[in-house]
Design a protein around this motif. Structure first.
Motif, PDB file in Angstrom:
ATOM      1  N   ARG A  50       0.841  -1.199   0.000  1.00 31.71           N
ATOM      2  CA  ARG A  50       0.000   0.000   0.000  1.00 31.71           C
ATOM      3  C   ARG A  50       0.875   1.248   0.000  1.00 31.71           C
ATOM      4  O   ARG A  50       1.838   1.337   0.781  1.00 31.71           O
ATOM      5  N   PRO A  51       0.580   2.231  -0.842  1.00 33.02           N
ATOM      6  CA  PRO A  51       1.364   3.472  -0.821  1.00 33.02           C
ATOM      7  C   PRO A  51       1.296   4.129   0.560  1.00 33.02           C
ATOM      8  O   PRO A  51       0.221   4.214   1.154  1.00 33.02           O
ATOM      9  N   PRO A  52       2.409   4.602   1.094  1.00 31.95           N
ATOM     10  CA  PRO A  52       2.414   5.165   2.443  1.00 31.95           C
ATOM     11  C   PRO A  52       1.618   6.457   2.575  1.00 31.95           C
ATOM     12  O   PRO A  52       1.358   6.908   3.687  1.00 31.95           O
ATOM     13  N   SER A  53       1.221   7.058   1.452  1.00 35.12           N
ATOM     14  CA  SER A  53       0.403   8.272   1.509  1.00 35.12           C
ATOM     15  C   SER A  53      -1.070   7.971   1.753  1.00 35.12           C
ATOM     16  O   SER A  53      -1.862   8.898   1.966  1.00 35.12           O
ATOM     17  N   HIS A  54      -1.458   6.684   1.728  1.00 40.59           N
ATOM     18  CA  HIS A  54      -2.854   6.313   1.945  1.00 40.59           C
ATOM     19  C   HIS A  54      -3.106   6.120   3.441  1.00 40.59           C
ATOM     20  O   HIS A  54      -2.590   5.173   4.034  1.00 40.59           O
ATOM     21  N   PRO A  55      -3.928   6.967   4.047  1.00 38.01           N
ATOM     22  CA  PRO A  55      -4.126   6.888   5.503  1.00 38.01           C
ATOM     23  C   PRO A  55      -4.855   5.621   5.921  1.00 38.01           C
ATOM     24  O   PRO A  55      -5.548   4.981   5.128  1.00 38.01           O
ATOM     25  N   LEU A  56      -4.680   5.266   7.196  1.00 35.52           N
ATOM     26  CA  LEU A  56      -5.306   4.100   7.787  1.00 35.52           C
ATOM     27  C   LEU A  56      -6.395   4.528   8.768  1.00 35.52           C
ATOM     28  O   LEU A  56      -6.441   5.675   9.197  1.00 35.52           O
ATOM     29  N   ILE A  57      -7.266   3.591   9.128  1.00 37.09           N
ATOM     30  CA  ILE A  57      -8.291   3.841  10.137  1.00 37.09           C
ATOM     31  C   ILE A  57      -7.798   3.327  11.486  1.00 37.09           C
ATOM     32  O   ILE A  57      -7.285   2.210  11.586  1.00 37.09           O
ATOM     33  N   VAL A  58      -7.955   4.137  12.516  1.00 39.78           N
ATOM     34  CA  VAL A  58      -7.631   3.733  13.872  1.00 39.78           C
ATOM     35  C   VAL A  58      -8.902   3.216  14.540  1.00 39.78           C
ATOM     36  O   VAL A  58      -9.905   3.936  14.636  1.00 39.78           O
ATOM     37  N   HIS A  59      -8.852   1.961  14.977  1.00 36.77           N
ATOM     38  CA  HIS A  59      -9.976   1.347  15.666  1.00 36.77           C
ATOM     39  C   HIS A  59      -9.784   1.490  17.175  1.00 36.77           C
ATOM     40  O   HIS A  59      -8.701   1.178  17.694  1.00 36.77           O
ATOM     41  N   ILE A  60     -10.830   1.964  17.843  1.00 35.82           N
ATOM     42  CA  ILE A  60     -10.769   2.153  19.291  1.00 35.82           C
ATOM     43  C   ILE A  60     -11.917   1.377  19.940  1.00 35.82           C
ATOM     44  O   ILE A  60     -12.863   0.954  19.269  1.00 35.82           O
ATOM     45  N   GLY A  61     -11.823   1.201  21.267  1.00 34.46           N
ATOM     46  CA  GLY A  61     -12.736   0.307  21.962  1.00 34.46           C
ATOM     47  C   GLY A  61     -14.081   0.898  22.321  1.00 34.46           C
ATOM     48  O   GLY A  61     -14.991   0.164  22.713  1.00 34.46           O
ATOM     49  N   GLY A  62     -14.248   2.215  22.217  1.00 36.47           N
ATOM     50  CA  GLY A  62     -15.528   2.830  22.554  1.00 36.47           C
ATOM     51  C   GLY A  62     -15.485   4.327  22.330  1.00 36.47           C
ATOM     52  O   GLY A  62     -14.403   4.937  22.263  1.00 36.47           O
ATOM     53  N   ALA A  63     -16.667   4.930  22.209  1.00 37.12           N
ATOM     54  CA  ALA A  63     -16.742   6.374  21.968  1.00 37.12           C
ATOM     55  C   ALA A  63     -16.113   7.168  23.107  1.00 37.12           C
ATOM     56  O   ALA A  63     -15.644   8.289  22.901  1.00 37.12           O
ATOM     57  N   GLU A  64     -16.083   6.573  24.302  1.00 33.58           N
ATOM     58  CA  GLU A  64     -15.501   7.277  25.448  1.00 33.58           C
ATOM     59  C   GLU A  64     -13.992   7.492  25.288  1.00 33.58           C
ATOM     60  O   GLU A  64     -13.396   8.314  26.002  1.00 33.58           O
ATOM     61  N   HIS A  65     -13.373   6.786  24.350  1.00 27.00           N
ATOM     62  CA  HIS A  65     -11.936   6.940  24.114  1.00 27.00           C
ATOM     63  C   HIS A  65     -11.615   7.930  22.983  1.00 27.00           C
ATOM     64  O   HIS A  65     -10.439   8.143  22.677  1.00 27.00           O
ATOM     65  N   LEU A  66     -12.636   8.511  22.389  1.00 30.22           N
ATOM     66  CA  LEU A  66     -12.415   9.343  21.203  1.00 30.22           C
ATOM     67  C   LEU A  66     -11.436  10.475  21.474  1.00 30.22           C
ATOM     68  O   LEU A  66     -10.509  10.726  20.680  1.00 30.22           O
ATOM     69  N   ASP A  67     -11.592  11.162  22.604  1.00 34.38           N
ATOM     70  CA  ASP A  67     -10.734  12.318  22.881  1.00 34.38           C
ATOM     71  C   ASP A  67      -9.293  11.932  23.181  1.00 34.38           C
ATOM     72  O   ASP A  67      -8.421  12.805  23.232  1.00 34.38           O
ATOM     73  N   ASP A  68      -9.028  10.639  23.383  1.00 30.32           N
ATOM     74  CA  ASP A  68      -7.647  10.190  23.562  1.00 30.32           C
ATOM     75  C   ASP A  68      -6.871  10.210  22.245  1.00 30.32           C
ATOM     76  O   ASP A  68      -5.629  10.184  22.260  1.00 30.32           O
ATOM     77  N   TRP A  69      -7.604  10.237  21.117  1.00 32.60           N
ATOM     78  CA  TRP A  69      -6.966  10.057  19.811  1.00 32.60           C
ATOM     79  C   TRP A  69      -7.121  11.244  18.875  1.00 32.60           C
ATOM     80  O   TRP A  69      -6.364  11.360  17.905  1.00 32.60           O
ATOM     81  N   VAL A  70      -8.085  12.112  19.147  1.00 32.60           N
ATOM     82  CA  VAL A  70      -8.343  13.243  18.257  1.00 32.60           C
ATOM     83  C   VAL A  70      -8.499  14.507  19.099  1.00 32.60           C
ATOM     84  O   VAL A  70      -8.546  14.463  20.324  1.00 32.60           O
ATOM     85  N   ARG A  71      -8.605  15.632  18.409  1.00 34.85           N
ATOM     86  CA  ARG A  71      -8.827  16.901  19.095  1.00 34.85           C
ATOM     87  C   ARG A  71      -9.886  17.704  18.344  1.00 34.85           C
ATOM     88  O   ARG A  71     -10.218  17.405  17.192  1.00 34.85           O
ATOM     89  N   ASP A  72     -10.422  18.707  19.012  1.00 31.31           N
ATOM     90  CA  ASP A  72     -11.401  19.619  18.409  1.00 31.31           C
ATOM     91  C   ASP A  72     -12.587  18.852  17.822  1.00 31.31           C
ATOM     92  O   ASP A  72     -12.935  19.003  16.638  1.00 31.31           O
ATOM     93  N   VAL A  73     -13.230  18.020  18.642  1.00 33.86           N
ATOM     94  CA  VAL A  73     -14.350  17.211  18.162  1.00 33.86           C
ATOM     95  C   VAL A  73     -15.619  18.051  18.106  1.00 33.86           C
ATOM     96  O   VAL A  73     -16.098  18.533  19.143  1.00 33.86           O
ATOM     97  N   PRO A  74     -16.202  18.245  16.922  1.00 36.67           N
ATOM     98  CA  PRO A  74     -17.432  19.042  16.838  1.00 36.67           C
ATOM     99  C   PRO A  74     -18.636  18.272  17.352  1.00 36.67           C
ATOM    100  O   PRO A  74     -18.620  17.037  17.464  1.00 36.67           O
TER     101      PRO A  74
END
Length: 325
Positions: A50-74
Motif C-alpha cells: 500500500r502506498p504510504p500516503s494512503h491513511p489508515l483507520i484507527v480502531h478504538i474500543g468505545g466512543a468514550e476513548h475518542l478524545d484520547d486520539w483526536v482533538r477539536d471534536v465538533p
C-alpha cells in the motif's frame, strides 16, 4: 464469536510486540497493528503493498476513548458517534498527539471508528490501545470477509489471525468528514446516507473528490483478478454472452429480474433480492468468479440508495484502472 479467550490474549500480545494481527470486524477483516508504533504501522504498508500516503483507520474500543486520539471534536461528530458506534461508521477528525503521521499518510487528520464485532472489541479491550487496521488483503484487491480469505492471500506475513466467522455487513465502513461545519460522506459504506441524514437532520453530499485523503479513494480498488465491466441491467445477459463468444471466460452477476434466463457464460452468480445480502456476499462473489477462472466479469450497478450506494461504489472502483504502486 469463534476466537477463544486464549486466542485474543495471544493476538493482544502480538500487537504489543509490534506484530500484525488479522482481526474480524462487522465490515471486513482488518490487518491490525499498534496505532502508536510507527514501525508496526509501516509493516502494514509493506505487507499490503500500500502506498504510504494512503491513511489508515484507527480502531478504538468505545466512543468514550475518542478524545484520547483526536482533538477539536465538533458536536456533529459526537452525535454521530453516539448513534452509530459501535458500528460501520468512520469519522475523520483532527489528529491527536497519540497518532503518528505514519498512520495518517502524513495528514493532520485521522480516521477513527469503533467496530461492532465481539472479537474485535475483546481484542481492543485486552490490548488496551488503538489498532490501525485497513482491510487484510493486497492493496487494491478484493477485501476479505472470512479468516480463510486472509490466510489465502497474506499467509505467513500476518503474525496472528483471529477467526471471528464471516463478516455480517460485508462492505467497509462509511467514512464521514467531520472536520468542518458541514459533514460529507467521503466513502459510502455500512451506515447508509439515509440513516446519517435522519440523525443529522440535513442532507449529506457524497463528493466524487475530496480535499481529505481517506481509504478506498484509489481509482481502482476492491478489484478481483478478472476485469470488471459495468453495463445496464437489461444488457447484462447480452453483453456476457457476446464476451463469451469472443473467447472470454465470462462471469456474470445476474440481477434477480433475469433469474430465469439461461445465460451462456462460464460462471453465473445470482444477485440476491436483499440489498443487505448482496452487500454481505459481494466480495465472496468476486472471489468465487476468480476461483472459477473467469477473466471478465459482467455486472450492473444496483439502485444507489441504502446499501446499494456502497455496493455501486465498490463495483465502480473494481472496474477502474488497475493501480500502479
Amino acid at each position: 464469536m469463534t476466537a477463544s479467550t486464549s486466542d485474543i490474549e495471544k493476538a493482544a500480545g502480538a500487537l504489543s510486540a509490534g506484530g500484525l494481527v488479522a482481526l474480524p470486524t462487522e465490515t471486513v477483516y482488518g490487518l491490525g497493528a499498534n496505532a502508536e508504533d510507527p514501525t508496526a504501522v509501516a509493516r502494514i504498508f509493506q505487507v499490503k503493498g500500500r502506498p504510504p500516503s494512503h491513511p489508515l483507520i484507527v480502531h478504538i474500543g468505545g466512543a468514550e476513548h475518542l478524545d484520547d486520539w483526536v482533538r477539536d471534536v465538533p458536536a456533529t461528530a459526537r452525535l454521530l458517534a453516539e448513534h452509530f458506534w459501535p458500528g460501520p461508521l468512520t469519522l475523520v477528525l483532527r489528529r491527536g498527539p497519540r497518532v503518528p503521521l505514519e498512520a495518517t499518510g502524513g495528514l493532520e487528520t485521522v480516521a477513527v471508528r469503533v467496530p461492532d464485532h465481539p472479537v474485535a472489541l475483546a481484542l481492543l479491550s485486552a490490548f488496551g490501545g488503538g489498532v490501525t487496521a485497513p482491510s487484510a488483503n493486497r492493496f487494491g484487491m478484493v477485501s476479505p470477509t472470512t479468516a480463510d480469505h486472509v490466510r489465502a492471500e497474506l499467509g505467513d506475513a500476518v503474525d496472528f489471525v483471529l477467526d471471528g466467522g464471516p463478516c455480517e455487513v460485508g462492505v467497509e465502513s462509511t467514512i464521514v468528514d467531520a472536520t468542518g461545519d458541514t459533514p460529507s460522506i467521503l466513502r459510502p459504506g455500512g451506515v447508509t446516507r439515509e440513516d446519517l441524514e435522519a440523525v443529522l437532520g440535513c442532507p449529506l453530499a457524497v463528493p466524487s473528490t475530496s480535499r481529505v485523503r481517506v481509504p478506498g479513494q484509489h481509482p481502482s480498488h476492491y478489484a478481483p483478478r478478472a476485469r470488471v465491466v459495468l453495463v445496464e441491467p437489461e444488457k447484462v445477459v447480452a453483453e456476457a454472452e457476446l464476451a463469451q463468444e469472443l473467447g472470454h471466460q465470462v462471469g456474470v452477476f445476474l440481477p434477480s429480474a433475469f433469474a430465469d434466463a439461461a445465460v451462456k457464460a462460464h460462471a453465473v452468480v445470482a444477485v440476491p433480492d436483499s440489498v443487505a445480502a448482496y452487500a454481505r456476499g459481494l466480495y465472496e462473489f468476486l472471489r468465487e468468479l476468480d476461483r472459477r477462472g473467469c477473466d471478465l466479469i459482467v455486472v450492473s450497478l444496483p439502485v444507489e440508495e441504502g446499501l446499494g450506494l456502497a455496493i455501486a461504489n465498490r463495483l465502480r472502483r473494481a472496474a477502474g484502472p488497475r493501480p500502479t504502486v
